[in-house]
Design a protein around this motif. Structure first.
Motif, PDB file in Angstrom:
ATOM      1  N   ASN A   1    -101.973   0.384 -20.430  1.00  0.00           N
ATOM      2  CA  ASN A   1    -100.903  -0.486 -19.937  1.00  0.00           C
ATOM      3  C   ASN A   1    -101.314  -1.404 -18.786  1.00  0.00           C
ATOM      4  O   ASN A   1    -101.051  -2.613 -18.817  1.00  0.00           O
ATOM      5  N   ASP A   2    -101.961  -0.856 -17.754  1.00  0.00           N
ATOM      6  CA  ASP A   2    -102.306  -1.695 -16.605  1.00  0.00           C
ATOM      7  C   ASP A   2    -103.349  -2.742 -16.976  1.00  0.00           C
ATOM      8  O   ASP A   2    -103.262  -3.905 -16.550  1.00  0.00           O
ATOM      9  N   ALA A   3    -104.342  -2.353 -17.776  1.00  0.00           N
ATOM     10  CA  ALA A   3    -105.369  -3.317 -18.188  1.00  0.00           C
ATOM     11  C   ALA A   3    -104.776  -4.407 -19.069  1.00  0.00           C
ATOM     12  O   ALA A   3    -105.149  -5.581 -18.964  1.00  0.00           O
ATOM     13  N   LYS A   4    -103.851  -4.029 -19.924  1.00  0.00           N
ATOM     14  CA  LYS A   4    -103.200  -5.046 -20.767  1.00  0.00           C
ATOM     15  C   LYS A   4    -102.452  -6.059 -19.906  1.00  0.00           C
ATOM     16  O   LYS A   4    -102.476  -7.272 -20.176  1.00  0.00           O
TER      17      LYS A   4
ATOM     18  N   ALA B   1    -103.999 -13.455 -17.656  1.00  0.00           N
ATOM     19  CA  ALA B   1    -105.032 -14.498 -17.807  1.00  0.00           C
ATOM     20  C   ALA B   1    -105.748 -14.783 -16.491  1.00  0.00           C
ATOM     21  O   ALA B   1    -105.947 -15.939 -16.106  1.00  0.00           O
ATOM     22  N   LEU B   2    -106.163 -13.718 -15.808  1.00  0.00           N
ATOM     23  CA  LEU B   2    -106.913 -13.889 -14.568  1.00  0.00           C
ATOM     24  C   LEU B   2    -108.241 -14.585 -14.864  1.00  0.00           C
ATOM     25  O   LEU B   2    -108.911 -14.278 -15.852  1.00  0.00           O
ATOM     26  N   PRO B   3    -108.656 -15.510 -14.011  1.00  0.00           N
ATOM     27  CA  PRO B   3    -109.899 -16.248 -14.276  1.00  0.00           C
ATOM     28  C   PRO B   3    -111.109 -15.346 -14.488  1.00  0.00           C
ATOM     29  O   PRO B   3    -111.945 -15.628 -15.352  1.00  0.00           O
ATOM     30  N   MET B   4    -111.214 -14.270 -13.710  1.00  0.00           N
ATOM     31  CA  MET B   4    -112.383 -13.406 -13.817  1.00  0.00           C
ATOM     32  C   MET B   4    -112.436 -12.658 -15.151  1.00  0.00           C
ATOM     33  O   MET B   4    -113.493 -12.163 -15.554  1.00  0.00           O
TER      34      MET B   4
ATOM     35  N   PHE C   1    -112.965 -14.593 -20.092  1.00  0.00           N
ATOM     36  CA  PHE C   1    -113.864 -14.492 -21.249  1.00  0.00           C
ATOM     37  C   PHE C   1    -113.399 -13.433 -22.237  1.00  0.00           C
ATOM     38  O   PHE C   1    -113.685 -13.525 -23.438  1.00  0.00           O
ATOM     39  N   LEU C   2    -112.681 -12.408 -21.748  1.00  0.00           N
ATOM     40  CA  LEU C   2    -112.211 -11.348 -22.630  1.00  0.00           C
ATOM     41  C   LEU C   2    -111.067 -11.814 -23.532  1.00  0.00           C
ATOM     42  O   LEU C   2    -110.755 -11.142 -24.519  1.00  0.00           O
ATOM     43  N   ASN C   3    -110.452 -12.923 -23.177  1.00  0.00           N
ATOM     44  CA  ASN C   3    -109.371 -13.489 -23.996  1.00  0.00           C
ATOM     45  C   ASN C   3    -109.884 -14.520 -24.990  1.00  0.00           C
ATOM     46  O   ASN C   3    -109.097 -15.241 -25.604  1.00  0.00           O
ATOM     47  N   GLN C   4    -111.193 -14.599 -25.138  1.00  0.00           N
ATOM     48  CA  GLN C   4    -111.785 -15.571 -26.032  1.00  0.00           C
ATOM     49  C   GLN C   4    -112.610 -14.860 -27.109  1.00  0.00           C
ATOM     50  O   GLN C   4    -113.085 -13.734 -26.912  1.00  0.00           O
TER      51      GLN C   4
END
Length: 247
Positions: free
Chosen positions: A195-198, A204-207, A210-213
């Motif tokens: 839950n917290d990581a999601k 969409a934190l900048p750091m 890349f994980l959202n791509q």
């Protein structure tokens, strides 16, 4: 059938994966939990010299010595750091890397870098006062929950964690990663976010952009930071979905 190498986070040994490994085996997979040096049943070999490089060597040797291939390497929590280091050494043996409520680390970073400064200060105090200057016992749940959600753990599961957790050689938190993986194009890259990581990914934190791509894939497990204890069968279901779904 997939071959899972399950790497536990801080304070844990292979015992933490028992229920999930059993459920994966029932689904036809090979599920191989790892205990890193100085933890779990290997706590008797803990020394002040055990560090991040030790655990990178552990994971690499585990795969090589058993001649494992087409490996799905699963990293829970702290294990993201040594798994990121080991993944680059496994070459074509690595089919997939799964970061379970964790994420890959970049060169020069360490686990303490992703924690709030006040939490780091409290952990260092725990090491000095209760760990002979080099070991970190499992913190009290009030402090643990400040950086690792204990959502979903009932009292029995908390008792299990309290009684079976072993002190973490603190050098594993302090040592910086010097050899991060450069994943080849054929390596499947997955995040299983609790839950917290999601929430962090959704923000969409900048750091974490890349994980959202692509080529990263996401799966959500609705529980806290210790899903192998709070939702072990559901975790197995999710990992089964990871390996059976099309990239």
């Amino acid at each position: 059938m997939a071959t899972f190498v399950l790497v536990p986070g801080a304070w844990l040994g292979s015992w933490a994966w028992e229920d999930t490994a059993r459920a994966l085996s029932e689904r036809g997979h090979a599920a191989l939990p790892v205990t890193l040096t100085g933890l779990g049943e290997r706590s008797d070999v803990a020394t002040p010299e055990v560090g991040l490089d030790t655990h990178i060597d552990d994971i690499t040797a585990f795969v090589m010595e058993q001649d494992l291939r087409d490996v799905t390497l699963v990293a829970h929590s702290y294990a993201a750091v040594p798994v990121t280091g080991a993944a680059g050494r496994l070459g074509p043996r690595l089919e997939r890397v799964v970061y379970l409520d964790s994420a890959p680390f970049t060169e020069g970073t360490r686990l303490l870098d992703v924690m709030p400064e006040d939490v780091v200060d409290q952990l260092c105090a725990q090491v000095a006062e209760h760990g002979d200057g080099w070991r970190l016992p499992l913190p009290p749940f009030g402090l643990l929950g400040a950086f690792s959600s204990i959502e979903g753990l009932d009292e029995d599961q908390r008792d299990l964690l309290r009684t079976r957790a072993t002190p973490q050689p603190f050098r594993t938190f302090e040592q910086r990663l010097t050899s991060p993986a450069e994943f080849g194009p054929d390596v499947d890259r997955v995040v299983v976010a609790c839950n917290d990581a999601k929430a962090l990914l959704d923000a969409a934190l900048p750091m974490l952009a890349f994980l959202n791509q692509s080529p990263w894939r996401h799966f959500h497990l609705p529980t806290g930071h210790w899903p192998m204890l709070s939702r072990p069968v559901e975790l197995a279901d999710t990992l089964d979905e990871v390996v059976s779904s099309v990239r």
